[in-house]
Design an enzyme around this catalytic site. Sequence first.
Site, mmCIF file in Angstrom:
data_model
loop_
_atom_site.group_PDB
_atom_site.id
_atom_site.type_symbol
_atom_site.label_atom_id
_atom_site.label_comp_id
_atom_site.label_asym_id
_atom_site.label_seq_id
_atom_site.Cartn_x
_atom_site.Cartn_y
_atom_site.Cartn_z
ATOM 1 N N ASP A 407 2.229 24.342 -132.714
ATOM 2 C CA ASP A 407 1.528 25.617 -132.859
ATOM 3 C C ASP A 407 2.572 26.731 -132.984
ATOM 4 O O ASP A 407 3.767 26.496 -132.754
ATOM 5 C CB ASP A 407 0.655 25.812 -131.600
ATOM 6 C CG ASP A 407 -0.217 27.049 -131.670
ATOM 7 O OD1 ASP A 407 -0.509 27.519 -132.787
ATOM 8 O OD2 ASP A 407 -0.605 27.548 -130.595
ATOM 9 N N GLU A 410 4.871 29.685 -137.271
ATOM 10 C CA GLU A 410 4.977 30.494 -138.504
ATOM 11 C C GLU A 410 6.388 31.035 -138.724
ATOM 12 O O GLU A 410 6.751 31.155 -139.898
ATOM 13 C CB GLU A 410 3.964 31.647 -138.440
ATOM 14 C CG GLU A 410 2.535 31.200 -138.577
ATOM 15 C CD GLU A 410 2.000 30.390 -137.382
ATOM 16 O OE1 GLU A 410 2.477 30.630 -136.258
ATOM 17 O OE2 GLU A 410 1.157 29.519 -137.590
ATOM 18 N N ASP A 485 -6.861 30.049 -136.029
ATOM 19 C CA ASP A 485 -7.751 30.710 -135.067
ATOM 20 C C ASP A 485 -8.946 31.375 -135.742
ATOM 21 O O ASP A 485 -8.951 32.574 -136.003
ATOM 22 C CB ASP A 485 -6.973 31.749 -134.263
ATOM 23 C CG ASP A 485 -5.902 31.104 -133.404
ATOM 24 O OD1 ASP A 485 -5.979 29.881 -133.179
ATOM 25 O OD2 ASP A 485 -4.989 31.828 -132.963
HETATM 26 O O1 MIG Z 1 -1.338 32.627 -128.992
HETATM 27 O O2 MIG Z 1 -1.798 27.505 -127.360
HETATM 28 O O3 MIG Z 1 -3.916 28.559 -132.858
HETATM 29 O O4 MIG Z 1 -5.163 26.660 -131.264
HETATM 30 O O5 MIG Z 1 -5.089 27.040 -128.465
HETATM 31 C C1 MIG Z 1 -2.252 31.601 -128.971
HETATM 32 C C2 MIG Z 1 -2.842 28.417 -127.307
HETATM 33 C C3 MIG Z 1 -1.541 30.283 -129.058
HETATM 34 C C4 MIG Z 1 -2.861 29.500 -130.936
HETATM 35 C C5 MIG Z 1 -3.478 28.289 -131.551
HETATM 36 C C6 MIG Z 1 -4.590 27.802 -130.676
HETATM 37 C C7 MIG Z 1 -4.049 27.471 -129.299
HETATM 38 C C8 MIG Z 1 -3.401 28.712 -128.692
HETATM 39 N N1 MIG Z 1 -2.357 29.213 -129.589
#
Ligand code: MIG
Length: 801
Positions: A407, A410, A485
């Site tokens: 996650d 980016e 998200d």
């Molecule tokens: O700033 O890890 O897209 O699926 O549950 C949020 C917490 C960070 C973004 C991800 C989401 C995940 C969440 N993450």
Amino acid sequence: MILSTELEHKGNLYPSKIISYRKDVDTLYFTTENFVVLQVTVRRDSVLRFRYSTKTIFDKDFSYAITKYASRGFNHLEITDDDEHYIITTSKLICKIAKEDLRKSIYDAKDGKLICEDELGFHWEESYEFGGDIVKMSKVSQDSEAYYGLGDKPVHVNLKGKRFENWVTDSYAYGRDSDPIYKSIPFYIGLHHTKSYGIFFDNTFRSFFDFCAERRNITSYWAEGGEMNYYFIYGPDMADVVASYTDLTGKPHQLPPLWALGYHQCKWSYYPESNVKAITNKFRELKIPCDAIYLDIDYMEGFRCFTWNKEYFPDPKRMVKELLDDGFKTIAIIDPGIKIDLDYPVFKEALDKDYFCKRADGPYMKGKVWPGECYFPDFTDPEVREWWSGLFKELIEDIGVRGVWNDMNEPAVMDVPGKTFPDDVRHNYEGLRCSHRKAHNIYGMQMARATYQGLKKFSYPKRPFVITRAAYSGTQRYSSTWTGDNVATWDHLNIANIPAQRSSMSGYSFVGSDIGGFAEQPNGELYARWIQLGVFHPFFRTHSSGDHGDQEPWAFGKNITDIVRKFIEIRYQLLPYLYTSFWRYVEEGIPILKSLVLFDQADPHTHYRNDEFIFGEKILACPIAEPNAKGRRMYFPIGEWYNFWTNELIEGGQEFWVDADLDSMPIFVKAGAIIPKYPIQQYVGEKEIIELGLDVYYKNGKETSQVYEDAQDGYDYKKGRFSLRNFKLIGKKKSVTIQQFKSGKFFTPYKTFKIKLNGLPFEIDKIEVDHEVTDFAKVKINGDNTLIVNKEFTKLTIFGK
Ligand code: MIG
């Protein structure tokens, strides 16, 4: 720098006339008077690569997107010229290059029809600020040309009339038309006069695509740096364009383990252990099939990757094993930000080995994410990737976690403008050092790649499973993905349908959305409708942020629980069908989801269809994406379709109303199809498959179907231990014949097929198996037109009275 418009010609420079030309095996070089060189490489008869330099020499040729396994070679190549052009001819294409100004036009070699032509063609603007060029290309849009592709853009399937940006971006609660979002897939497909081609602009800088938005008949694309470097891919079938693009940028390196195609349950976050167990126990208690359970960031100690919060999870190895004994594979999240903490070994080691990204003048790239201030590994350095992959040893090999979820790659940074690294951050980029401007779009991809390498190593002999949020073209080789998200609204259910189709036609089939919506909370109706759509997405996972209440199948009352169970059960029955499509994707690059235009581009009705899509080869699905619906209108592609629920036969090529109360959804099966089915299991491998279901849908005519099976995990299939059944159905007025051709060395555990005959227009008189009349008792014909037949048959004929 010109960013907002492509029309502003002030700073533009153009190639002048060609003064020399040379050929080197499959590559041609055309040099102009003003030092522009166009390099044309014939990769295949239908794939040409165009690459431009404005300074006579080229930088080292390197791409993260193009796979070394891409096919190369052509049947025919001839170079000729006339007064005005050089002409490159292959067995599929004719490409003319104007001697006057380097502009190109490409024709179908078979019928001489124009496919794609430069308008201004290549042009550029010098960048004083960064050096190098802003590279640009413009093309004439042909009559009624339509455009598709571009990865995950949450907009109408047909991109015409819009402009897009490619810059991988953390996009919490994005909406319809948000752009850019998480992925950068600079590949589009053009379609006009029933011919389709693709353009892959392999440039990792921030790039833009304009599909007749600024000028009605012009399509253009440009990037803030790097080379004008693109591949032209000819079809004329869109499915072939996608398969060729996928060949170029890579198919997944192996099939996923079959369980990964089951249902996954996720939330931010399930903790402590007792909560995880309560969730998994409830699945088994309510008999809702589920194969995977997720641990989001709270399982870690202070959000430090590769650590465990011992208070919440005192003995992860035991827990993971207990979950596995109950059929649940544990999947853990891993983010790129490494907490600045000298007592944290991962941080200390990366610091000592100089693995973190640095700013232009030397300081570390410091940014705030969940753990607080972090440094970030430079995944564009092969040594760093190797180190990173090694970090998974404990998590995967010792503790037994079966999948990793990447996650924030980016990379996302909190509380800063742009939500990511500043431009000046330096990257190794396989030794071709560069700034973040060039590395940004591939950072997440390289993290997923390093993670994949770790899982591949430590999961062995099992197959790796990775999920990533950020991606560039080619990431499909390493990882599955989700669409980020989203929000629990009806519009987002519509949106979820589109990036999945778009992603699939952009080479990335292993995709799904956060079912039910990540932000906010769905009501039961919305959740049930979303699960229904999810059944038909290769990646099938409910996920939500914790702050809006529960989002498990039982969180909305018994009625919804029953509907959700029923649909997840359908998914489990269809596993061999989906697995077969996945195999075709991995082998041939055929997308698993097919937008109607990709299914039948010759039918102009399909060109603007968004909602209906083909799942695999034979199933037509269409989500219900509004509240209180009792059904909906939808378009049926040309051909005959059986209603999955009622077996009613529908003649396609038109729109119809379809009834679909909350416990139903429009699902149709192509006439002539043979759909393989497994029994309902609570998780993959729960039961031994003692019989393969084959749902046969009668057609007056011919149709072929396939069933691919193997050990459901591991690599033996690569050594020939798979079972591929090719079925040919030949339906006549008074008979239907099924021929079976089998290949592969895998022995499926079952001995028989349970054949269910749907839509037979006659009453059964007799049945012949391999030319011998079989008495009904032997094939156990049942009242509901099912018969049990030995799986070894080569020819089965059912005769009518
Ligand atoms: O700033 O890890 O897209 O699926 O549950 C949020 C917490 C960070 C973004 C991800 C989401 C995940 C969440 N993450």
